[in-house]
Motif scaffolding. Structure first.
Motif, PDB file in Angstrom:
ATOM      1  N   ASN A 174       0.790  -1.236   0.000  1.00  0.00           N
ATOM      2  CA  ASN A 174       0.000   0.000   0.000  1.00  0.00           C
ATOM      3  C   ASN A 174       0.821   1.285   0.000  1.00  0.00           C
ATOM      4  OD1 ASN A 174      -2.542  -1.254  -0.115  1.00  0.00           O
ATOM      5  ND2 ASN A 174      -2.448  -1.667   2.066  1.00  0.00           N
ATOM      6  N   GLU A 175       2.061   1.226  -0.477  1.00  0.00           N
ATOM      7  CA  GLU A 175       2.897   2.429  -0.572  1.00  0.00           C
ATOM      8  C   GLU A 175       2.388   3.314  -1.705  1.00  0.00           C
ATOM      9  OE1 GLU A 175       7.560   3.542  -1.435  1.00  0.00           O
ATOM     10  OE2 GLU A 175       7.068   1.635  -0.488  1.00  0.00           O
ATOM     11  N   GLU A 176       2.477   4.628  -1.530  1.00  0.00           N
ATOM     12  CA  GLU A 176       2.072   5.550  -2.590  1.00  0.00           C
ATOM     13  C   GLU A 176       2.980   5.354  -3.801  1.00  0.00           C
ATOM     14  OE1 GLU A 176       1.160   9.626  -1.779  1.00  0.00           O
ATOM     15  OE2 GLU A 176       0.600   9.158   0.284  1.00  0.00           O
ATOM     16  N   LEU A 177       2.401   5.471  -4.991  1.00  0.00           N
ATOM     17  CA  LEU A 177       3.147   5.221  -6.221  1.00  0.00           C
ATOM     18  C   LEU A 177       3.845   6.460  -6.757  1.00  0.00           C
ATOM     19  CD1 LEU A 177       0.607   2.872  -8.025  1.00  0.00           C
ATOM     20  CD2 LEU A 177       2.700   2.233  -6.818  1.00  0.00           C
ATOM     21  N   ILE A 178       3.659   7.594  -6.119  1.00  0.00           N
ATOM     22  CA  ILE A 178       4.291   8.836  -6.568  1.00  0.00           C
ATOM     23  C   ILE A 178       5.141   9.408  -5.441  1.00  0.00           C
ATOM     24  CG2 ILE A 178       3.896  11.217  -7.296  1.00  0.00           C
ATOM     25  CD1 ILE A 178       1.370  10.289  -8.652  1.00  0.00           C
ATOM     26  N   VAL A 179       6.387   9.777  -5.763  1.00  0.00           N
ATOM     27  CA  VAL A 179       7.242  10.512  -4.824  1.00  0.00           C
ATOM     28  C   VAL A 179       7.049  11.983  -5.193  1.00  0.00           C
ATOM     29  CG1 VAL A 179       9.588  10.892  -3.992  1.00  0.00           C
ATOM     30  CG2 VAL A 179       8.888   8.611  -4.742  1.00  0.00           C
ATOM     31  N   LYS A 180       6.209  12.669  -4.426  1.00  0.00           N
ATOM     32  CA  LYS A 180       5.770  14.013  -4.798  1.00  0.00           C
ATOM     33  C   LYS A 180       6.896  15.031  -4.857  1.00  0.00           C
ATOM     34  CE  LYS A 180       1.226  12.977  -3.117  1.00  0.00           C
ATOM     35  NZ  LYS A 180       0.338  12.935  -2.024  1.00  0.00           N
ATOM     36  N   ASP A 181       7.826  14.993  -3.907  1.00  0.00           N
ATOM     37  CA  ASP A 181       8.887  15.996  -3.903  1.00  0.00           C
ATOM     38  C   ASP A 181       9.933  15.774  -4.999  1.00  0.00           C
ATOM     39  OD1 ASP A 181       9.751  13.718  -2.531  1.00  0.00           O
ATOM     40  OD2 ASP A 181      11.127  14.852  -1.270  1.00  0.00           O
ATOM     41  N   LYS A 182       9.920  14.588  -5.635  1.00  0.00           N
ATOM     42  CA  LYS A 182      10.888  14.282  -6.699  1.00  0.00           C
ATOM     43  C   LYS A 182      10.218  14.076  -8.051  1.00  0.00           C
ATOM     44  CE  LYS A 182      14.284  12.208  -3.660  1.00  0.00           C
ATOM     45  NZ  LYS A 182      15.110  11.043  -3.400  1.00  0.00           N
ATOM     46  N   ASN A 183       8.888  14.188  -8.110  1.00  0.00           N
ATOM     47  CA  ASN A 183       8.142  13.987  -9.355  1.00  0.00           C
ATOM     48  C   ASN A 183       8.463  12.636  -9.991  1.00  0.00           C
ATOM     49  OD1 ASN A 183       6.147  15.733 -10.000  1.00  0.00           O
ATOM     50  ND2 ASN A 183       7.360  16.988 -11.381  1.00  0.00           N
ATOM     51  N   GLN A 184       8.499  11.583  -9.172  1.00  0.00           N
ATOM     52  CA  GLN A 184       8.818  10.237  -9.657  1.00  0.00           C
ATOM     53  C   GLN A 184       7.629   9.317  -9.476  1.00  0.00           C
ATOM     54  OE1 GLN A 184      12.191   9.272  -7.195  1.00  0.00           O
ATOM     55  NE2 GLN A 184      13.610   9.709  -8.851  1.00  0.00           N
ATOM     56  N   ILE A 185       7.527   8.354 -10.371  1.00  0.00           N
ATOM     57  CA  ILE A 185       6.519   7.309 -10.257  1.00  0.00           C
ATOM     58  C   ILE A 185       7.241   6.023  -9.873  1.00  0.00           C
ATOM     59  CG2 ILE A 185       4.787   5.940 -11.469  1.00  0.00           C
ATOM     60  CD1 ILE A 185       4.325   8.357 -13.285  1.00  0.00           C
ATOM     61  N   LEU A 186       6.755   5.352  -8.841  1.00  0.00           N
ATOM     62  CA  LEU A 186       7.342   4.093  -8.381  1.00  0.00           C
ATOM     63  C   LEU A 186       6.516   2.919  -8.883  1.00  0.00           C
ATOM     64  CD1 LEU A 186       7.944   5.027  -4.639  1.00  0.00           C
ATOM     65  CD2 LEU A 186       9.566   5.171  -6.520  1.00  0.00           C
ATOM     66  N   GLY A 187       7.107   1.778  -8.901  1.00  0.00           N
ATOM     67  CA  GLY A 187       6.375   0.562  -9.196  1.00  0.00           C
ATOM     68  C   GLY A 187       6.293   0.240 -10.674  1.00  0.00           C
ATOM     69  N   HIS A 188       5.720  -0.914 -10.940  1.00  0.00           N
ATOM     70  CA  HIS A 188       5.565  -1.429 -12.295  1.00  0.00           C
ATOM     71  C   HIS A 188       4.189  -2.055 -12.414  1.00  0.00           C
ATOM     72  CE1 HIS A 188       9.856  -1.010 -13.135  1.00  0.00           C
ATOM     73  NE2 HIS A 188      10.038  -1.427 -11.893  1.00  0.00           N
ATOM     74  N   MET A 189       3.667  -2.068 -13.624  1.00  0.00           N
ATOM     75  CA  MET A 189       2.415  -2.772 -13.898  1.00  0.00           C
ATOM     76  C   MET A 189       2.777  -4.078 -14.572  1.00  0.00           C
ATOM     77  SD  MET A 189      -0.066   0.194 -15.227  1.00  0.00           S
ATOM     78  CE  MET A 189      -0.192   1.721 -14.328  1.00  0.00           C
ATOM     79  N   CYS A 190       2.055  -5.111 -14.225  1.00  0.00           N
ATOM     80  CA  CYS A 190       2.320  -6.405 -14.837  1.00  0.00           C
ATOM     81  C   CYS A 190       1.005  -7.134 -15.064  1.00  0.00           C
ATOM     82  CB  CYS A 190       3.256  -7.241 -13.979  1.00  0.00           C
ATOM     83  SG  CYS A 190       2.561  -7.678 -12.381  1.00  0.00           S
TER      84      CYS A 190
END
Length: 66
Positions: free
Chosen positions: A25-41
């Motif tokens: 349940n971790e957020e998929l966006i690192v807001k302060d770095k404008n990054q998207i985490l994770g992968h779709m499969c």
């Protein structure tokens, strides 16, 4: 295999922006770095004999199984 733009939007909306891995349940966006985490499969493998394969789904339908 690529995921269509439509399916990407559906998956993102259904996830609520949170990781779907059980217990994460971790957020998929690192807001302060404008990054998207994770992968779709794929939940269902492209091949019926592959990991998480299913004889009930045609290979071309695996891209849209959710």
């Amino acid at each position: 295999m690529s995921i269509s733009d439509k399916m990407l939007k559906i998956l993102w909306a259904q996830s609520g922006g949170l990781c779907a891995f059980p217990g994460c349940n971790e957020e998929l966006i690192v807001k302060d770095k404008n990054q998207i985490l994770g992968h779709m499969c794929h939940i269902v493998a492209k091949s019926p004999n592959g990991p998480r394969g299913s004889a009930d789904i045609m290979p071309q339908e695996a891209d849209n199984a959710y």
